[in-house]
Design an enzyme around this catalytic site. Structure first.
Site, PDB file in Angstrom:
ATOM      1  N   GLU A  33      27.589   7.094  40.177  1.00  0.00           N
ATOM      2  CA  GLU A  33      26.817   8.325  40.349  1.00  0.00           C
ATOM      3  C   GLU A  33      26.225   8.650  38.982  1.00  0.00           C
ATOM      4  O   GLU A  33      26.966   8.890  38.026  1.00  0.00           O
ATOM      5  CB  GLU A  33      27.722   9.460  40.836  1.00  0.00           C
ATOM      6  CG  GLU A  33      27.009  10.785  40.978  1.00  0.00           C
ATOM      7  CD  GLU A  33      27.959  11.946  41.261  1.00  0.00           C
ATOM      8  OE1 GLU A  33      27.512  13.102  41.143  1.00  0.00           O
ATOM      9  OE2 GLU A  33      29.145  11.706  41.575  1.00  0.00           O
ATOM     10  N   ASP A  44      29.563  22.127  36.263  1.00  0.00           N
ATOM     11  CA  ASP A  44      30.128  21.301  35.199  1.00  0.00           C
ATOM     12  C   ASP A  44      31.079  22.093  34.320  1.00  0.00           C
ATOM     13  O   ASP A  44      30.800  23.232  33.927  1.00  0.00           O
ATOM     14  CB  ASP A  44      29.019  20.723  34.314  1.00  0.00           C
ATOM     15  CG  ASP A  44      28.275  19.581  34.981  1.00  0.00           C
ATOM     16  OD1 ASP A  44      28.759  19.104  36.030  1.00  0.00           O
ATOM     17  OD2 ASP A  44      27.234  19.162  34.458  1.00  0.00           O
TER      18      ASP A  44
END
Length: 230
Positions: A33, A44
């Site tokens: 990915e 994140d």
């Protein structure tokens, strides 16, 4: 058990990033990915956010996308791209060129209902998300519309941290697995986590720890990949 690695495009620099891709290919990582750095990464944790900002100071979005073609030459298995809806939509015409080399696109800010509509607009395979908060009707929608796997976020919050699953999350994973493949992400850091995840899922995606290891150096990254794929 399918083991996937999440790499931030061109991190920590393009040459090392491509070395890491080649290592993943040689050590039988099942899929990659590749994350396209973004200025406002919603999910994140500190490590991946820092990596994204560092790359944005050196490269532009077009550089990240062009690197996908080089990745495809080095990595012979499944390849996915992770980005955000506004980037994907603004480049929807250009995306047609990248769709030819990608097995799917992961849009981190799209719930499953919106992902289905977006998939039609972009004419590509968009991976559907599920989370510990997903309702049954959303799980059913993800199952019905998945063409590949359901990306199940293992915990609430952001990437990083430790790997653990609440009982209700396990129930939802089991429900999805009756009709679709489920890959787990968030908090999976080492071979023991992969072993535990293999008891309840079809695959894992490791991102934060991969970023930590590649930042140390390419030899550390290689040792890490060996430890989770042996």
């Amino acid at each position: 058990m399918n083991v996937g690695i999440y790499l931030v495009s061109n991190y920590p620099k393009k040459s090392m990033f491509l070395e890491a891709v080649e290592i993943c290919n040689n050590l039988d990582v099942d899929f990659l990915e590749i994350g396209i750095p973004f200025s406002d990464p919603i999910a994140d944790g500190e490590i991946l956010e820092k990596a994204a900002f560092e790359c944005l100071s050196k490269y532009d979005t077009q550089d990240f996308f062009e690197s996908l073609f080089e990745v495809k030459k080095l990595f012979k298995k499944r390849l996915y791209m992770m980005t955000y809806a506004n980037i994907a939509y603004s480049l929807k015409d250009e995306l047609k060129n990248y769709n030819k080399i990608l097995n799917g696109i992961i849009l981190a800010d799209l719930p499953v209902r919106e992902a289905i509509n977006f998939e039609k607009q972009l004419d590509c395979n968009i991976i559907k998300f599920a989370t510990p908060e997903s309702r049954k009707k959303d799980l059913d929608l993800a199952i019905k519309n998945t063409k590949d796997f359901i990306y199940f976020i293992s915990k609430r919050g952001i990437t990083g941290g430790s790997f653990s699953l609440e009982s209700q999350t396990i129930e939802k994973i089991n429900y999805c697995r009756k009709q679709a493949k489920v890959y787990l992400g968030f908090g999976i850091r080492n071979a023991n986590d992969v072993k535990e995840a293999s008891k309840i899922a079809d695959g894992v995606i490791i991102g934060t720890q991969a970023a930590i290891e590649i930042q140390k150096g390419i030899s550390d990254f290689e040792k890490f990949i060996k430890s989770i794929t042996k």
